[in-house]
Design an enzyme around this catalytic site. Structure first.
Site, PDB file in Angstrom:
ATOM      1  CE1 TYR A 159      55.631  47.623  30.723  1.00 34.64           C
ATOM      2  CE2 TYR A 159      56.575  48.469  32.760  1.00 34.64           C
ATOM      3  CZ  TYR A 159      55.875  48.670  31.593  1.00 34.64           C
ATOM      4  OH  TYR A 159      55.398  49.923  31.293  1.00 34.64           O
ATOM      5  CE  LYS A 166      55.911  53.212  31.421  1.00 31.82           C
ATOM      6  NZ  LYS A 166      55.803  54.420  30.584  1.00 31.82           N
TER       7      LYS A 166
HETATM    8  N1  LIG Z   1      49.421  50.028  26.648  1.00 34.56           N
HETATM    9  C1  LIG Z   1      49.603  49.687  27.910  1.00 34.56           C
HETATM   10  O1  LIG Z   1      49.276  48.574  28.331  1.00 34.56           O
HETATM   11  C2  LIG Z   1      50.174  50.691  28.870  1.00 34.56           C
HETATM   12  C3  LIG Z   1      49.935  50.545  30.244  1.00 34.56           C
HETATM   13  C4  LIG Z   1      50.434  51.501  31.131  1.00 34.56           C
HETATM   14  C5  LIG Z   1      51.204  52.537  30.641  1.00 34.56           C
HETATM   15  N2  LIG Z   1      51.435  52.647  29.295  1.00 34.56           N
HETATM   16  C6  LIG Z   1      52.251  53.767  28.836  1.00 34.56           C
HETATM   17  O2  LIG Z   1      51.452  54.613  28.036  1.00 34.56           O
HETATM   18  C7  LIG Z   1      52.314  55.410  27.232  1.00 34.56           C
HETATM   19  C8  LIG Z   1      51.811  55.369  25.799  1.00 34.56           C
HETATM   20  O3  LIG Z   1      51.979  54.071  25.261  1.00 34.56           O
HETATM   21  P1  LIG Z   1      50.820  53.325  24.475  1.00 34.56           P
HETATM   22  O4  LIG Z   1      50.565  52.060  25.200  1.00 34.56           O
HETATM   23  O5  LIG Z   1      49.734  54.258  24.179  1.00 34.56           O
HETATM   24  O6  LIG Z   1      51.557  52.864  23.129  1.00 34.56           O
HETATM   25  P2  LIG Z   1      51.754  53.617  21.733  1.00 34.56           P
HETATM   26  O7  LIG Z   1      52.719  52.766  20.995  1.00 34.56           O
HETATM   27  O8  LIG Z   1      50.463  53.887  21.104  1.00 34.56           O
HETATM   28  O9  LIG Z   1      52.421  54.985  22.163  1.00 34.56           O
HETATM   29  C9  LIG Z   1      53.793  55.094  22.458  1.00 34.56           C
HETATM   30  C10 LIG Z   1      54.237  56.407  21.856  1.00 34.56           C
HETATM   31  O10 LIG Z   1      55.609  56.674  22.173  1.00 34.56           O
HETATM   32  C11 LIG Z   1      56.111  57.388  21.068  1.00 34.56           C
HETATM   33  N3  LIG Z   1      57.583  57.415  21.072  1.00 34.56           N
HETATM   34  C12 LIG Z   1      58.430  56.373  21.186  1.00 34.56           C
HETATM   35  N4  LIG Z   1      59.705  56.829  21.092  1.00 34.56           N
HETATM   36  C13 LIG Z   1      59.628  58.169  20.940  1.00 34.56           C
HETATM   37  C14 LIG Z   1      60.584  59.208  20.762  1.00 34.56           C
HETATM   38  N5  LIG Z   1      61.900  58.948  20.736  1.00 34.56           N
HETATM   39  N6  LIG Z   1      60.154  60.482  20.624  1.00 34.56           N
HETATM   40  C15 LIG Z   1      58.828  60.774  20.635  1.00 34.56           C
HETATM   41  N7  LIG Z   1      57.871  59.840  20.782  1.00 34.56           N
HETATM   42  C16 LIG Z   1      58.278  58.557  20.931  1.00 34.56           C
HETATM   43  C17 LIG Z   1      55.558  56.627  19.874  1.00 34.56           C
HETATM   44  O11 LIG Z   1      55.660  57.395  18.705  1.00 34.56           O
HETATM   45  C18 LIG Z   1      54.127  56.410  20.321  1.00 34.56           C
HETATM   46  O12 LIG Z   1      53.321  57.487  19.904  1.00 34.56           O
HETATM   47  C19 LIG Z   1      53.717  54.849  27.416  1.00 34.56           C
HETATM   48  O13 LIG Z   1      54.399  55.595  28.394  1.00 34.56           O
HETATM   49  C20 LIG Z   1      53.425  53.456  27.935  1.00 34.56           C
HETATM   50  O14 LIG Z   1      54.506  52.893  28.644  1.00 34.56           O
HETATM   51  C21 LIG Z   1      50.935  51.754  28.409  1.00 34.56           C
END
Ligand SMILES: NC(=O)c1ccc[n+]([C@@H]2O[C@H](COP(=O)([O-])OP(=O)(O)OC[C@H]3O[C@@H](n4cnc5c(N)ncnc54)[C@H](O)[C@@H]3O)[C@@H](O)[C@H]2O)c1
Length: 259
Positions: A159, A166
């Site tokens: 990570y 985070k």
């Molecule tokens: N998937 C997991 O296991 C998980 C777990 C905990 C937290 N998260 C967090 O959830 C959130 C969403 O991620 P996800 O897992 O749904 O993946 P995802 O890839 O579906 O979403 C990530 C989003 O970030 C956007 N993004 C990236 N760079 C950007 C920029 N410069 N400007 C605007 N948008 C931008 C992308 O377009 C995308 O829509 C993130 O903060 C991620 O760290 C994910």
């Protein structure tokens, strides 16, 4: 259920129908919220977001391009929100980015200044950047949420720099909560369990992470997107009106397990 009836806000972070933001939107709409959306700049990105929203029966979404690392994009977005809606009640910040080269097990110590700065800018600073622009639009108070992960509290191999981002995001949540409370604006984070999204697939050792969570979590399973969506509804609705600066784990309990 209609705990979001009469509430209008901005959802940032739908990439496709597997995104956490998509599940949050699904539950927000089911609870009566009115949502506006953004897509990464570019026709292909816009098409993908429109198609994901179509699956939620949102046929003609309010949609603006946004690269959140660009102040001009952010200004244009919030100017348009102001001219079209006047005020908003909530923001969902569900975005993160880091160069996947440094999201490999054993590669944290190789992180460059550039990779560090980019990850913290897009994944953490953008929460503050959106909050500062939202304050004048949340005249009746508001609720802002962001998405975190346990790797910001403890070391999760692979990570890496995203864990640093985070940690910054969660503490940004607390500092914003402390300052924006006087405007009755609440700021909270959801620490979600692993979900198979585009962003997750960039993390080295992600398959092991899924297996580990499934075995170790008190609920003996991984989280589902809708479960995070329901907690988002709680945090964005008046049901949580006394809650701010909080990080709620929606991870089937895995964060309470030591070894
Ligand atoms: N998937 C997991 O296991 C998980 C777990 C905990 C937290 N998260 C967090 O959830 C959130 C969403 O991620 P996800 O897992 O749904 O993946 P995802 O890839 O579906 O979403 C990530 C989003 O970030 C956007 N993004 C990236 N760079 C950007 C920029 N410069 N400007 C605007 N948008 C931008 C992308 O377009 C995308 O829509 C993130 O903060 C991620 O760290 C994910």
């Amino acid at each position: 259920m209609s705990s979001m009836q009469g509430k209008r806000g901005l959802v940032v972070g739908i990439a496709n129908d597997r995104s956490y933001a998509w599940y949050i939107t699904k539950q927000l709409l089911a609870n009566g919220a009115q949502c506006a959306f953004t897509n990464l700049p570019g026709e292909k990105m816009e098409r993908r977001v429109r198609s994901a929203l179509d699956d939620l029966n949102v046929k003609d979404p309010w949609l603006m391009p946004l690269d959140a690392s660009n102040d001009e994009d952010l200004d244009a977005l919030f100017d348009k929100v102001k001219s079209d809606f006047g005020t908003i009640d909530f923001i969902v910040h569900s975005i993160a980015f880091a160069d996947r080269e440094y999201l490999q097990i054993g590669k944290f110590h190789k992180t460059t200044r550039e990779a560090w700065t980019l990850a913290l800018d897009i994944s953490a600073y953008t929460l503050l950047a959106m909050a500062q622009r939202a304050v004048p639009l949340m005249t009746d108070g508001g609720s802002i949420i962001c998405m975190s992960y346990y790797g910001g509290e403890k070391v999760v191999p692979g990570y890496n720099v995203m864990g640093i981002a985070k940690a910054a995001l969660e503490h940004t949540t607390r500092y914003l909560a402390a300052e924006l409370g006087e405007h009755n604006i609440r700021v909270n984070a959801i620490s979600g369990g692993p979900l198979r999204t585009l962003a997750a697939m960039a993390v080295g050792g992600i398959s092991e992470m899924f297996e580990h969570h499934e075995k170790r979590a008190p609920l003996r399973r991984n989280v589902e997107g809708e479960e995070v969506g329901d907690t988002a509804v709680y945090l964005l609705s008046d049901a949580s009106r006394g809650v701010t600066g909080e990080v709620i784990h929606v991870d089937c309990g895995v964060h309470v397990i030591g070894v």
